[in-house]
Structure formats: structure tokens, C-alpha cells
Design a protein around this motif. Structure first.
Motif, PDB file in Angstrom:
ATOM      1  N   ILE A   1     -66.046  36.611  -5.938  1.00  0.00           N
ATOM      2  CA  ILE A   1     -64.811  36.901  -6.659  1.00  0.00           C
ATOM      3  C   ILE A   1     -64.225  38.232  -6.202  1.00  0.00           C
ATOM      4  O   ILE A   1     -63.021  38.375  -6.146  1.00  0.00           O
ATOM      5  N   LYS A   2     -65.063  39.173  -5.835  1.00  0.00           N
ATOM      6  CA  LYS A   2     -64.550  40.441  -5.342  1.00  0.00           C
ATOM      7  C   LYS A   2     -63.737  40.238  -4.073  1.00  0.00           C
ATOM      8  O   LYS A   2     -62.737  40.904  -3.871  1.00  0.00           O
ATOM      9  N   VAL A   3     -64.166  39.300  -3.242  1.00  0.00           N
ATOM     10  CA  VAL A   3     -63.439  39.005  -2.007  1.00  0.00           C
ATOM     11  C   VAL A   3     -62.058  38.470  -2.342  1.00  0.00           C
ATOM     12  O   VAL A   3     -61.060  38.881  -1.745  1.00  0.00           O
ATOM     13  N   LEU A   4     -61.975  37.552  -3.308  1.00  0.00           N
ATOM     14  CA  LEU A   4     -60.673  36.997  -3.690  1.00  0.00           C
ATOM     15  C   LEU A   4     -59.760  38.085  -4.244  1.00  0.00           C
ATOM     16  O   LEU A   4     -58.562  38.082  -3.981  1.00  0.00           O
ATOM     17  N   ALA A   5     -60.307  39.012  -4.993  1.00  0.00           N
ATOM     18  CA  ALA A   5     -59.506  40.122  -5.519  1.00  0.00           C
ATOM     19  C   ALA A   5     -58.960  40.971  -4.370  1.00  0.00           C
ATOM     20  O   ALA A   5     -57.815  41.421  -4.422  1.00  0.00           O
ATOM     21  N   ARG A   6     -59.757  41.163  -3.338  1.00  0.00           N
ATOM     22  CA  ARG A   6     -59.294  41.931  -2.180  1.00  0.00           C
ATOM     23  C   ARG A   6     -58.152  41.215  -1.476  1.00  0.00           C
ATOM     24  O   ARG A   6     -57.232  41.850  -0.967  1.00  0.00           O
ATOM     25  N   PHE A   7     -58.201  39.877  -1.428  1.00  0.00           N
ATOM     26  CA  PHE A   7     -57.137  39.128  -0.775  1.00  0.00           C
ATOM     27  C   PHE A   7     -55.826  39.200  -1.551  1.00  0.00           C
ATOM     28  O   PHE A   7     -54.764  39.003  -0.983  1.00  0.00           O
ATOM     29  N   SER A   8     -55.881  39.463  -2.835  1.00  0.00           N
ATOM     30  CA  SER A   8     -54.637  39.605  -3.585  1.00  0.00           C
ATOM     31  C   SER A   8     -53.919  40.903  -3.209  1.00  0.00           C
ATOM     32  O   SER A   8     -52.719  41.029  -3.392  1.00  0.00           O
ATOM     33  N   GLU A   9     -54.661  41.849  -2.653  1.00  0.00           N
ATOM     34  CA  GLU A   9     -54.091  43.127  -2.230  1.00  0.00           C
ATOM     35  C   GLU A   9     -53.783  43.155  -0.733  1.00  0.00           C
ATOM     36  O   GLU A   9     -52.855  43.809  -0.295  1.00  0.00           O
ATOM     37  N   ASN A  10     -54.625  42.471   0.065  1.00  0.00           N
ATOM     38  CA  ASN A  10     -54.517  42.508   1.516  1.00  0.00           C
ATOM     39  C   ASN A  10     -54.900  41.134   2.049  1.00  0.00           C
ATOM     40  O   ASN A  10     -55.992  40.652   1.757  1.00  0.00           O
TER      41      ASN A  10
ATOM     42  N   TYR B   1     -68.003  36.643   7.454  1.00  0.00           N
ATOM     43  CA  TYR B   1     -66.567  36.648   7.727  1.00  0.00           C
ATOM     44  C   TYR B   1     -65.885  35.846   6.635  1.00  0.00           C
ATOM     45  O   TYR B   1     -66.295  34.731   6.313  1.00  0.00           O
ATOM     46  N   TYR B   2     -64.841  36.408   6.036  1.00  0.00           N
ATOM     47  CA  TYR B   2     -64.083  35.743   4.978  1.00  0.00           C
ATOM     48  C   TYR B   2     -62.613  35.665   5.402  1.00  0.00           C
ATOM     49  O   TYR B   2     -62.069  36.649   5.901  1.00  0.00           O
TER      50      TYR B   2
ATOM     51  N   LEU C   1     -64.438  41.139   7.673  1.00  0.00           N
ATOM     52  CA  LEU C   1     -65.731  41.032   8.343  1.00  0.00           C
ATOM     53  C   LEU C   1     -66.626  42.073   7.713  1.00  0.00           C
ATOM     54  O   LEU C   1     -66.366  43.266   7.781  1.00  0.00           O
ATOM     55  N   ASP C   2     -67.674  41.604   7.020  1.00  0.00           N
ATOM     56  CA  ASP C   2     -68.576  42.492   6.288  1.00  0.00           C
ATOM     57  C   ASP C   2     -69.994  42.182   6.736  1.00  0.00           C
ATOM     58  O   ASP C   2     -70.565  41.164   6.344  1.00  0.00           O
TER      59      ASP C   2
ATOM     60  N   ALA D   1     -61.305  30.984  -0.371  1.00  0.00           N
ATOM     61  CA  ALA D   1     -61.596  31.656   0.886  1.00  0.00           C
ATOM     62  C   ALA D   1     -62.634  30.875   1.675  1.00  0.00           C
ATOM     63  O   ALA D   1     -63.514  30.220   1.099  1.00  0.00           O
ATOM     64  N   TRP D   2     -62.491  30.937   2.985  1.00  0.00           N
ATOM     65  CA  TRP D   2     -63.521  30.422   3.874  1.00  0.00           C
ATOM     66  C   TRP D   2     -64.555  31.528   4.043  1.00  0.00           C
ATOM     67  O   TRP D   2     -64.208  32.702   4.145  1.00  0.00           O
ATOM     68  N   LYS D   3     -65.819  31.134   4.100  1.00  0.00           N
ATOM     69  CA  LYS D   3     -66.884  32.108   4.331  1.00  0.00           C
ATOM     70  C   LYS D   3     -67.749  31.579   5.461  1.00  0.00           C
ATOM     71  O   LYS D   3     -68.232  30.440   5.416  1.00  0.00           O
ATOM     72  N   VAL D   4     -67.943  32.411   6.478  1.00  0.00           N
ATOM     73  CA  VAL D   4     -68.807  32.066   7.599  1.00  0.00           C
ATOM     74  C   VAL D   4     -69.870  33.130   7.669  1.00  0.00           C
ATOM     75  O   VAL D   4     -69.571  34.326   7.673  1.00  0.00           O
ATOM     76  N   THR D   5     -71.138  32.719   7.698  1.00  0.00           N
ATOM     77  CA  THR D   5     -72.252  33.656   7.823  1.00  0.00           C
ATOM     78  C   THR D   5     -72.839  33.510   9.216  1.00  0.00           C
ATOM     79  O   THR D   5     -73.195  32.408   9.641  1.00  0.00           O
TER      80      THR D   5
END
Length: 76
Positions: A1-10, A20-21, A15-16, A69-73
Motif C-alpha cells: 500500500i505504501k507503493v500505491l501511495a507513492r504513485f499518487s504523488e509520482n 521493481y514496481y 526500483l527498490d 501496480a505490477w511488482k517484479v522481484t
């Protein structure tokens, strides 16, 4: 969910470390199944989807909305 919140801003992919999201935004074609019932999503189709996936709440999206979001590990 933190990743989705980041996408609302940017909207840039993230890449973490080894993950990859990338954001998924609804497009016109998505609304055939995820749009507003009676508008883009025909009631007959919605009834069929609801019968197969009764707990699915993924409707009423608008074009351009963040859907997920897509997530690739990557293996190290």
C-alpha cells in the motif's frame, strides 16, 4: 500500500533493492469490466462477472485512475 501511495504523488516506476514496481492506470478498454455499471460496464456482463467473482469490488473506475501496480522481484 505504501507503493500505491507513492504513485499518487509520482507516477515513475520504483526500483527498490531487488524489486521493481510500475503503476497500472485504467484505460478505456479496462472500463468494459471495471467501469460504472450501466455505463461502460454493461449490466448483463456485470451480472456474469458477479456470479463468478461475488466478492470482487473492482468497479466504478474512471479512465486514468490508479488501479494497482505490477511488482517484479529479481533474484540476487
Amino acid at each position: 500500500i505504501k507503493v500505491l501511495a507513492r504513485f499518487s504523488e509520482n507516477t515513475s516506476p520504483i526500483l527498490d533493492q531487488n524489486q521493481y514496481y510500475a503503476p497500472i492506470y485504467t484505460q478505456g478498454l479496462c472500463l468494459n469490466c471495471h467501469g460504472t455499471v450501466g455505463a461502460e460496464l454493461k449490466e448483463e456482463l456485470h451480472t456474469k462477472i458477479a456470479a463468478k467473482y461475488p466478492k470482487d469490488l473492482a468497479v466504478d473506475y474512471k479512465e486514468g485512475e490508479l488501479r494497482g501496480a505490477w511488482k517484479v522481484t529479481f533474484k540476487k
